[in-house]
Scaffold this motif. Structure first.
Motif, PDB file in Angstrom:
ATOM      1  N   ASP A 400       3.992   7.603   4.725  1.00 51.17           N
ATOM      2  CA  ASP A 400       2.965   7.524   3.675  1.00 51.17           C
ATOM      3  C   ASP A 400       2.878   6.124   3.071  1.00 51.17           C
ATOM      4  OD1 ASP A 400       2.294  10.169   4.027  1.00 51.17           O
ATOM      5  OD2 ASP A 400       3.431  10.904   2.294  1.00 51.17           O
ATOM      6  N   LEU A 401       3.991   5.376   3.170  1.00 50.10           N
ATOM      7  CA  LEU A 401       4.026   4.026   2.607  1.00 50.10           C
ATOM      8  C   LEU A 401       3.965   2.967   3.709  1.00 50.10           C
ATOM      9  CD1 LEU A 401       6.702   4.436  -0.222  1.00 50.10           C
ATOM     10  CD2 LEU A 401       4.212   4.555  -0.405  1.00 50.10           C
ATOM     11  N   THR A 402       3.384   3.306   4.842  1.00 52.37           N
ATOM     12  CA  THR A 402       3.202   2.365   5.942  1.00 52.37           C
ATOM     13  C   THR A 402       1.709   2.105   6.115  1.00 52.37           C
ATOM     14  OG1 THR A 402       5.213   3.103   7.074  1.00 52.37           O
ATOM     15  CG2 THR A 402       3.576   1.949   8.400  1.00 52.37           C
ATOM     16  N   PHE A 403       1.330   0.823   6.138  1.00 49.22           N
ATOM     17  CA  PHE A 403      -0.077   0.451   6.119  1.00 49.22           C
ATOM     18  C   PHE A 403      -0.372  -0.588   7.203  1.00 49.22           C
ATOM     19  CE2 PHE A 403       1.669   1.098   1.841  1.00 49.22           C
ATOM     20  CZ  PHE A 403       0.912   2.171   1.395  1.00 49.22           C
ATOM     21  N   ASN A 404      -1.642  -0.716   7.545  1.00 52.02           N
ATOM     22  CA  ASN A 404      -2.133  -1.804   8.390  1.00 52.02           C
ATOM     23  C   ASN A 404      -2.931  -2.768   7.533  1.00 52.02           C
ATOM     24  OD1 ASN A 404      -1.026  -0.578  10.609  1.00 52.02           O
ATOM     25  ND2 ASN A 404      -2.954   0.196  11.425  1.00 52.02           N
ATOM     26  N   ALA A 405      -2.811  -4.052   7.840  1.00 50.83           N
ATOM     27  CA  ALA A 405      -3.613  -5.061   7.125  1.00 50.83           C
ATOM     28  C   ALA A 405      -4.187  -6.034   8.135  1.00 50.83           C
ATOM     29  CB  ALA A 405      -2.760  -5.795   6.099  1.00 50.83           C
ATOM     30  N   HIS A 406      -5.409  -6.503   7.869  1.00 49.22           N
ATOM     31  CA  HIS A 406      -6.104  -7.404   8.783  1.00 49.22           C
ATOM     32  C   HIS A 406      -6.353  -8.778   8.178  1.00 49.22           C
ATOM     33  CE1 HIS A 406      -6.816  -3.980  11.477  1.00 49.22           C
ATOM     34  NE2 HIS A 406      -7.062  -3.293  10.370  1.00 49.22           N
ATOM     35  N   ASN A 407      -6.077  -8.916   6.883  1.00 47.83           N
ATOM     36  CA  ASN A 407      -6.227 -10.222   6.238  1.00 47.83           C
ATOM     37  C   ASN A 407      -5.356 -10.272   4.994  1.00 47.83           C
ATOM     38  OD1 ASN A 407      -7.826  -9.094   3.957  1.00 47.83           O
ATOM     39  ND2 ASN A 407      -9.389  -8.802   5.550  1.00 47.83           N
TER      40      ASN A 407
END
Length: 475
Positions: A400-407
């Motif tokens: 739940d606390l794992t995310f993807n970021a692109h910038n």
């Protein structure tokens, strides 16, 4: 039921909650030595359990234990430049012996690569002497500026493996194998889901060619480095003139590794699993898995408690009877704050109803069990369920606390709202690492070498990406 009054609510102040549990569960206390803690019996029992399990696995893989000195002559430490530079700010020095100045300063070991190299230099002659698979359980000293019990203290306990190999392939296999041990230990024994990967050049161990790492995420979304394994190649053996005669009768340098983990694992257990009522321990690492609490003075109650205790101990379930002269309520609360996985309550009224009461520490659920139940099998099953459920809850929280970021804007938005693991692509430039660090101190946790690309561009500069990296704020 309200939470333990000695423990700050986790959601109100995570740092204070953590410290309150350390003290309420009598895991450790502060000492008169600034930056150092007293590890109390409850805390040391957990460390002993960790030692027992890991040591057995190390020996199964062929390693043997030894003990090196705790002091290192300055000239010895300086032979490998990167190591000296990496540890210089944390080194404590001994300059006097008795009342006389020493001819040469002695460093209190922050790590033991130099000592092992000095030993190996005179004990390796031929390829027939290899491999050397050594490990030591010891304490080290690092002059940390900011300390916190178990997570970061000036003196701490750990194990450090130091191995020498005939070939690069053997050494790299060892490096990967020992990282696998730490990953197994966290996931299977501590019920803490972790990811394994490779440190960036900036974050690798001083003097290593590369470092593999095991990374876990705490309940509050902050990352904890949970064991590292380093491939040194021939850098240290060349610096310390460790040589051997190979199979072609040529003098050459062996390949070296080191790997280690510390008492900060106890801090990880607290921050992943515990709650507002106290410590919560997975059964596989709990020094005491079951507490039996007899209620009242009925001899039948005491007899049944003793029968259960003997049955469990004969079947390798660590158990004790709390027959102290404290009130039942106090005993319940004490077992709870200390994290005993299963509590069994037996009273005269229970016997009249032909039942006993089981209480799960992880969920605090009460289970009424008929006395004619196969208590041994029932207890084993409950312990297995607790272990599995604790892992699954921790994994869900991590996911739940794992995310993807692109910038960078996305990274900043995530970190300012709720820290966690952030998957993002990276070009490989240190400048971009430094730029990302400006966002709440966010650092690369590890490179996932076999992971699919999230996109083609670096999260920071927008240039072509080379690596899929997990980022996060760290302890």
């Amino acid at each position: 039921m309200k939470n333990n009054e000695a423990i700050t609510k986790r959601e109100d102040d995570f740092a204070k909650w953590y410290t309150d549990i350390v003290r309420a569960a009598h895991l450790a206390d502060y000492s008169s030595v600034k930056g150092c803690i007293v590890i109390e019996p409850n805390g040391y029992a957990i460390w002993e359990k960790m030692q027992e399990i890991l040591d057995k696995e190390f020996k199964r893989l062929g390693h043997v234990n030894c003990q090196m000195p705790s002091l290192i002559p300055e000239n010895l430490l300086k032979k490998e430049g990167e190591l000296v530079e990496g540890f210089a700010p944390e080194v404590a020095w001994v300059t006097e012996g008795g009342q006389k100045p020493l001819e040469e300063r002695l460093c209190i070991r922050p790590t033991s690569e130099t000592l092992f190299c000095d030993y190996y230099r005179t004990h390796i002659k031929s390829y027939r002497d290899l491999p050397k698979l050594y490990n030591q359980w010891c304490n080290v000293l690092r002059w940390e500026k900011e300390t916190r019990p178990f997570l970061r203290s000036r003196e701490f306990l750990w194990q450090e493996g130091h191995t020498l190999h005939e070939t690069k392939e053997e050494a790299e296999k060892e490096t990967d194998q020992m990282m696998g041990v730490y990953h197994w230990f966290f996931n299977e024994i501590l019920a803490i889901p972790s990811i394994r990967g490779k440190k960036t050049e900036k974050e690798k161990f001083a003097g290593a060619e590369y470092t593999l790492t095991n990374e876990a995420l705490m309940y509050n979304g902050v990352a904890l480095q949970a064991g590292t394994s380093h491939f040194f190649g021939q850098k240290f053996s060349k610096a310390y003139e460790v040589t051997f005669t190979d199979r072609n009768n040529q003098e050459t340098f062996p390949y070296q590794t080191s790997w280690g983990t510390t008492t900060r694992m106890i801090g990880g257990l607290i921050m992943v699993h515990s709650d507002d009522y106290g410590l919560v321990l997975p059964p596989k690492i709990a020094p005491k898995q079951v507490v039996i609490i007899p209620i009242g003075k009925d001899e039948r109650v005491n007899q049944l408690a003793l029968e259960y205790q003997n049955l469990f101990l004969e079947n390798d379930i660590t158990t004790y009877i709390d027959d102290t002269e404290k009130s039942p309520g106090f005993k319940f609360a004490e077992a709870e704050v200390n994290g005993i996985p299963v509590r069994i309550e037996i009273g005269a009224r229970d016997l009249e109803k032909n039942q006993v009461t089981f209480v799960r520490r992880d969920t605090r659920e009460k289970l009424v069990v008929p006395i004619n139940t196969n208590i041994l099998e029932y207890t084993k099953e409950i312990l297995d369920i607790i272990q599995r459920d604790m892992y699954e809850r921790a994994k869900k929280r991590r996911d739940d606390l794992t995310f993807n970021a692109h910038n960078l804007d996305q990274m900043a938005s995530i970190l300012n709202k709720q820290p966690g693991f952030i998957h993002a692509m990276w070009c490989g430039k240190v400048e971009c690492e430094e730029k990302i660090k400006e966002i709440r101190g966010c650092k690369s946790r590890c490179i996932l070498e076999k992971a699919e690309k999230i996109d083609e561009k670096c999260v920071c500069c927008g240039e072509d990406a080379k690596h899929h990296v997990v980022w996060g704020i760290q302890y």
